[in-house]
Write an enzyme that holds these catalytic residues in place. Structure first.
Site, PDB file in Angstrom:
ATOM      1  N   ARG A  20       0.837  -1.207   0.000  1.00 19.53           N
ATOM      2  CA  ARG A  20       0.000   0.000   0.000  1.00 19.53           C
ATOM      3  C   ARG A  20       0.871   1.256   0.000  1.00 19.53           C
ATOM      4  O   ARG A  20       0.587   2.215  -0.721  1.00 19.53           O
ATOM      5  CB  ARG A  20      -0.927   0.006   1.224  1.00 19.53           C
ATOM      6  CG  ARG A  20      -2.112  -0.883   1.057  1.00 19.53           C
ATOM      7  CD  ARG A  20      -3.133  -0.659   2.156  1.00 19.53           C
ATOM      8  NE  ARG A  20      -4.255  -1.557   1.916  1.00 19.53           N
ATOM      9  CZ  ARG A  20      -4.870  -2.249   2.849  1.00 19.53           C
ATOM     10  NH1 ARG A  20      -4.499  -2.144   4.105  1.00 19.53           N
ATOM     11  NH2 ARG A  20      -5.873  -3.039   2.539  1.00 19.53           N
ATOM     12  N   HIS A  44      -0.083  -4.065  12.181  1.00 14.63           N
ATOM     13  CA  HIS A  44      -0.964  -3.540  11.149  1.00 14.63           C
ATOM     14  C   HIS A  44      -1.845  -2.468  11.777  1.00 14.63           C
ATOM     15  O   HIS A  44      -2.489  -2.699  12.786  1.00 14.63           O
ATOM     16  CB  HIS A  44      -1.817  -4.704  10.620  1.00 14.63           C
ATOM     17  CG  HIS A  44      -2.747  -4.339   9.522  1.00 14.63           C
ATOM     18  ND1 HIS A  44      -2.314  -3.909   8.296  1.00 14.63           N
ATOM     19  CD2 HIS A  44      -4.099  -4.350   9.468  1.00 14.63           C
ATOM     20  CE1 HIS A  44      -3.375  -3.676   7.521  1.00 14.63           C
ATOM     21  NE2 HIS A  44      -4.452  -3.941   8.221  1.00 14.63           N
TER      22      HIS A  44
END
Length: 172
Positions: A20, A44
């Site tokens: 990402r 995360h």
């Protein structure tokens, strides 16, 4: 629980977020994602640690291409990228990126690619962290986590990674 050795148990923490981050940098600069290298460590979400010092585009340090303030905004967007996808989908969750990360990991193992990836690995003192799985740079091949790479993190990066590990450890 499984009795497997620690090198055979690993997760995708970092792989998904690194992709990402690379995508957002590529979009910002209008360059091919394949020319962008980046690594995100830790857990995360809010505690992830994008390594700006190790981020390059065709070998050019990212700090020469994007102003520091904008880089910070892109790093923050990376932290909330999953939520951004869920909002765009309107139903369900961001399933494609986790699936792509899992496929990448499986390919690295099945084909013994020896890929350098930020994966969740069990630490036994590396980076000053023990007894937890957290996203760190590893070499992933046929034996699973074949090696945990010891990057020379600066004080801020190391502190952020340790904070991420502490957060996840407290949740366990």
């Amino acid at each position: 629980v499984t009795g497997f050795p620690k090198n055979r148990v690993f997760g995708q923490a970092g792989i998904l977020d690194s992709v990402r981050f690379r995508a957002f940098i590529s979009m910002e600069l209008g360059v091919a994602m394949t020319d962008t290298q980046a690594m995100v460590l830790g857990g995360h979400g809010d505690t992830m640690v994008p390594l700006l010092r190790y981020t390059t585009v065709a070998g050019i340090p990212i700090s020469e291409l994007i102003p520091a303030k904008r880089l910070k905004e892109i790093a923050n967007r990376t932290r909330v990228g999953g939520g951004e996808m869920v909002k765009l989908l309107k139903t369900g969750s961001a399933y494609y990126a986790p699936a792509a990360a899992a496929v990448s990991m499986c390919k690295a193992v099945f084909s013994d690619e020896k890929r350098v990836l930020a994966a969740s690995a069990y630490l036994t003192g590396e980076y000053g962290i023990k007894d937890i799985y957290i996203g760190v740079p590893v070499i992933l091949g046929a034996k699973g986590v074949e090696k945990i790479l010891d990057l020379k993190l600066n004080k801020s990066e190391k502190s952020a990674l340790q904070k991420s590990a502490k957060t996840y450890k407290s949740h366990l």
